[in-house]
Motif scaffolding. Structure first.
Motif, PDB file in Angstrom:
ATOM      1  N   SER A   1      45.032  41.816  45.073  1.00 37.13           N
ATOM      2  CA  SER A   1      44.450  42.958  45.779  1.00 37.13           C
ATOM      3  C   SER A   1      43.963  43.956  44.742  1.00 37.13           C
ATOM      4  CB  SER A   1      45.450  43.593  46.748  1.00 37.13           C
ATOM      5  OG  SER A   1      46.661  43.953  46.096  1.00 37.13           O
TER       6      SER A   1
ATOM      7  N   THR B   1      38.924  46.188  51.510  1.00 35.10           N
ATOM      8  CA  THR B   1      40.172  46.165  52.274  1.00 35.10           C
ATOM      9  C   THR B   1      40.126  45.084  53.342  1.00 35.10           C
ATOM     10  OG1 THR B   1      40.420  48.542  51.916  1.00 35.10           O
ATOM     11  CG2 THR B   1      41.785  47.550  53.632  1.00 35.10           C
TER      12      THR B   1
ATOM     13  N   THR C   1      40.793  41.750  51.811  1.00 33.79           N
ATOM     14  CA  THR C   1      42.217  41.598  51.517  1.00 33.79           C
ATOM     15  C   THR C   1      43.002  41.269  52.781  1.00 33.79           C
ATOM     16  OG1 THR C   1      42.061  43.146  49.662  1.00 33.79           O
ATOM     17  CG2 THR C   1      44.257  42.743  50.569  1.00 33.79           C
TER      18      THR C   1
ATOM     19  N   SER D   1      50.687  40.446  48.280  1.00 35.36           N
ATOM     20  CA  SER D   1      49.636  40.561  47.267  1.00 35.36           C
ATOM     21  C   SER D   1      50.198  41.204  46.016  1.00 35.36           C
ATOM     22  CB  SER D   1      48.441  41.362  47.790  1.00 35.36           C
ATOM     23  OG  SER D   1      48.746  42.749  47.886  1.00 35.36           O
TER      24      SER D   1
ATOM     25  N   THR E   1      48.587  43.509  42.853  1.00 34.94           N
ATOM     26  CA  THR E   1      47.355  44.228  42.560  1.00 34.94           C
ATOM     27  C   THR E   1      46.848  43.945  41.161  1.00 34.94           C
ATOM     28  OG1 THR E   1      48.257  46.256  41.559  1.00 34.94           O
ATOM     29  CG2 THR E   1      48.252  46.130  43.977  1.00 34.94           C
TER      30      THR E   1
END
Length: 320
Positions: free
Chosen positions: A157, A172, A175, A186, A188
């Protein structure tokens, strides 16, 4: 019946109340010397109690065989091991074979990625003939394979948005769609301002409260070099806050090599403060991108009260 590792979401759920776990990312080593360095770092993080370790995936065939071998070795230490997989230069049949090989090796954790174009991470990306185009398709493929029914799937993400997304809202949605396709959590991309992480978490929860309940693990890179962090920002597209860059430049005093210890001190202090803020905001785990070194991450963990100090007399030896 295979002896599978525990899934990462189960590992996180089993963390005692009041404790924030940490995990680390390794890169497949390119030669035997680098592999020895990775093994030393892995031993340190094993002793420090890492919740899991991840192994990135080399594009263009550069480190793919080592990725699987290193992942299997780490799993035997034992360390809960997350292995990355990308779509780059793979047909669907090849991906299916790789996934089955991971399962037969007893691995349970997969980070499903599209991957970057070989040679130019910011270049145009196209699948090979017979390949897949999106990470969501890889997730669907995993879920269709009986041998991989036990897989705990993670995705990437992007706190600041993927560079290909036209808006944060579009990013978004991508994701969330990957989570809806069957991903469990997720991790990042690296970031250097906790607000980016917090706003990502808010956006996902607002778009889909059910998917917003899934863990979002922040990816952190302890800063030890001005040159290195600038290079990582260039490759990742992450934003380096001007205030931080100015602090690092001031520490460098025009000569990064001569003042590397001062730069490192600023970087470790900043990384520690970021981690403290994220812990206060209730993150499920701190995922450190280590570049296959242990010292900087251990220094941050020590500042957080989560590890012994590291110096000439303290470190891996005192742990083992």
């Amino acid at each position: 019946m295979e002896n599978y590792q525990l899934g990462i979401t189960d590992v996180l759920r089993r963390t005692p109340a009041g404790r924030v776990p940490f995990s680390v990312e390794f890169m497949p080593p390119r030669d035997d010397t680098a592999e020895q360095r990775l093994n030393r770092a892995a031993a340190t993080f094993h002793d420090l109690g890492a919740s899991f370790v991840s192994v990135t995936y080399g594009a263009g065939g550069s480190t793919r065989a080592r990725t699987q071998r290193v992942a299997e070795q780490l799993a035997q230490k034992p360390l809960t091991t997350l292995v990355h997989l990308t779509l780059v230069e793979h047909t669907e049949d090849e991906l299916r074979d790789i996934l089955k090989a991971y399962a037969h090796a007893g691995l349970s954790n997969l980070l499903a990625l599209r991957g970057d174009p070989p040679g130019d991470p910011l270049g145009e990306w196209t699948p090979v003939e017979g390949g897949l185009r999106y990470a969501s398709e890889l997730i669907e493929l995993v879920r269709s394979i009986d041998e991989c029914a036990h897989f705990d799937i993670g995705i990437a993400s992007f706190p600041e948005g993927h560079y290909r997304a036209s808006t944060l809202e579009e990013d978004t949605l991508h994701t969330v769609n990957k989570l809806r396709a069957g991903a469990n959590y997720s991790i990042t991309q690296m970031f250097f301002d906790p607000e980016y992480y917090l706003r990502l978490r808010d956006r996902i929860a607002a778009l889909d409260p059910v998917q917003g309940e899934k863990p979002i693990i922040p990816g952190l890179m302890p800063i030890t070099s001005l040159r290195s962090v600038r290079r990582q920002v260039e490759l990742s597209g992450a934003h380096l806050p001007r205030e931080l860059e100015e602090r690092l430049e001031k520490a460098a005093r025009g000569d990064e090599q001569a003042n590397r210890d001062d730069i490192r001190k600023v970087g470790i202090e900043y990384s520690t403060a970021m981690a403290e803020r994220l812990i206060a905001e209730g993150v499920p785990d701190l995922h450190f991108m280590t570049l296959n070194f242990a010292r900087a991450t251990q220094e941050v963990l020590h500042n957080l009260g989560m590890a012994p100090a590291w110096d000439a007399a303290h470190g891996q030896d005192v742990l083992r």
